[in-house]
Design an enzyme around this catalytic site. Sequence first.
Site, mmCIF file in Angstrom:
data_model
loop_
_atom_site.group_PDB
_atom_site.id
_atom_site.type_symbol
_atom_site.label_atom_id
_atom_site.label_comp_id
_atom_site.label_asym_id
_atom_site.label_seq_id
_atom_site.Cartn_x
_atom_site.Cartn_y
_atom_site.Cartn_z
ATOM 1 N N ASN A 8 52.799 38.644 32.661
ATOM 2 C CA ASN A 8 52.585 37.322 33.248
ATOM 3 C C ASN A 8 51.093 37.108 33.393
ATOM 4 O OD1 ASN A 8 55.304 36.513 33.736
ATOM 5 N ND2 ASN A 8 55.385 38.030 35.366
ATOM 6 N N VAL A 188 43.095 35.033 35.591
ATOM 7 C CA VAL A 188 43.331 35.294 34.167
ATOM 8 C C VAL A 188 42.747 36.645 33.740
ATOM 9 C CG1 VAL A 188 43.549 32.897 33.365
ATOM 10 C CG2 VAL A 188 41.279 33.948 33.577
ATOM 11 N N ASN A 189 43.310 37.184 32.670
ATOM 12 C CA ASN A 189 42.825 38.436 32.059
ATOM 13 C C ASN A 189 42.782 39.611 33.025
ATOM 14 O OD1 ASN A 189 42.423 36.998 29.691
ATOM 15 N ND2 ASN A 189 40.344 36.399 30.307
ATOM 16 N N ARG A 190 43.609 39.586 34.037
ATOM 17 C CA ARG A 190 43.670 40.673 35.032
ATOM 18 C C ARG A 190 42.373 40.810 35.849
ATOM 19 N NH1 ARG A 190 48.171 39.806 33.887
ATOM 20 N NH2 ARG A 190 49.774 41.250 33.207
ATOM 21 N N LEU A 191 41.525 39.773 35.802
ATOM 22 C CA LEU A 191 40.278 39.813 36.596
ATOM 23 C C LEU A 191 40.553 39.126 37.938
ATOM 24 C CD1 LEU A 191 37.635 39.039 33.794
ATOM 25 C CD2 LEU A 191 38.350 41.251 34.717
#
Length: 211
Positions: A8, A188-191
């Site tokens: 996700n 976003v992008n696991r950041l």
Amino acid sequence: MKLDTIRNEYNLSALTKKNVDTNPFRQFENWLKAALYSKEKEPTAMSLSTIGTDGFPDSRIVLLKFFNENGFVFFTNYSSEKGKSIEKNPAVSLHFFWPSLERQIRISGKAEKTNHGISEKYFIERPFDSQIAAWASEQSKEIPSREFLEKRFEEYKKTFENNTPKLPPFWGGYNVVPQKFEFWQGRVNRLHDRILYEKNEKIWTIKRLAP
Ligand SMILES: Cc1cc2nc3c(=O)[nH]c(=O)nc-3n(C[C@H](O)[C@H](O)[C@H](O)COP(=O)(O)O)c2cc1C
């Protein structure tokens, strides 16, 4: 079952040291309000972790019933496993996860029993059947069967059929006095954004953590 391909992305919101409230209780209140208006089914559900009497951490869901700058209150059976754990070691953590908002909150602190008046006031406002269930359930003890529990429930119903159930002496609230809060917002992008509040003397300091 293929779990490793479930992914996700999170992009609903953002959290910065500038846009959070300087007071973690007000920040909590803002996020709890958003959760109450969201489609979360149990927005007040929180995972309570304790150090078990066997030395291992243990977690279970309880419901937040009150909070203010003095702490976070839930109600339970004082003789339960969690009650025994808190008696031995009052260090606990609370964890909220609101997936529809892509948010989690971690709180750690010390749990203390609320005063009798707070427990009594809350207990008498509970529905009759919940009051009876508190009397009937020796929470966390082994029982022989479902029938045993239902029989006890019916027996306590009879005991209290002509008088209002009193607060059981083994039942009441705990207040968790926080010393640390972490607010997590998925990005976003696991950041992801992580904002930590720590109490030094009486002042809350705010830091950003790497995700
Ligand atoms: C949604 C939900 C809400 C719950 N609320 C409470 C609660 O407020 N108090 C409580 O004692 N147990 C509550 N429980 C049950 C606990 O998770 C747990 O099973 C029980 O307290 C026994 O835990 P223990 O053996 O570690 O003491 C709830 C469970 C769920 C899933």
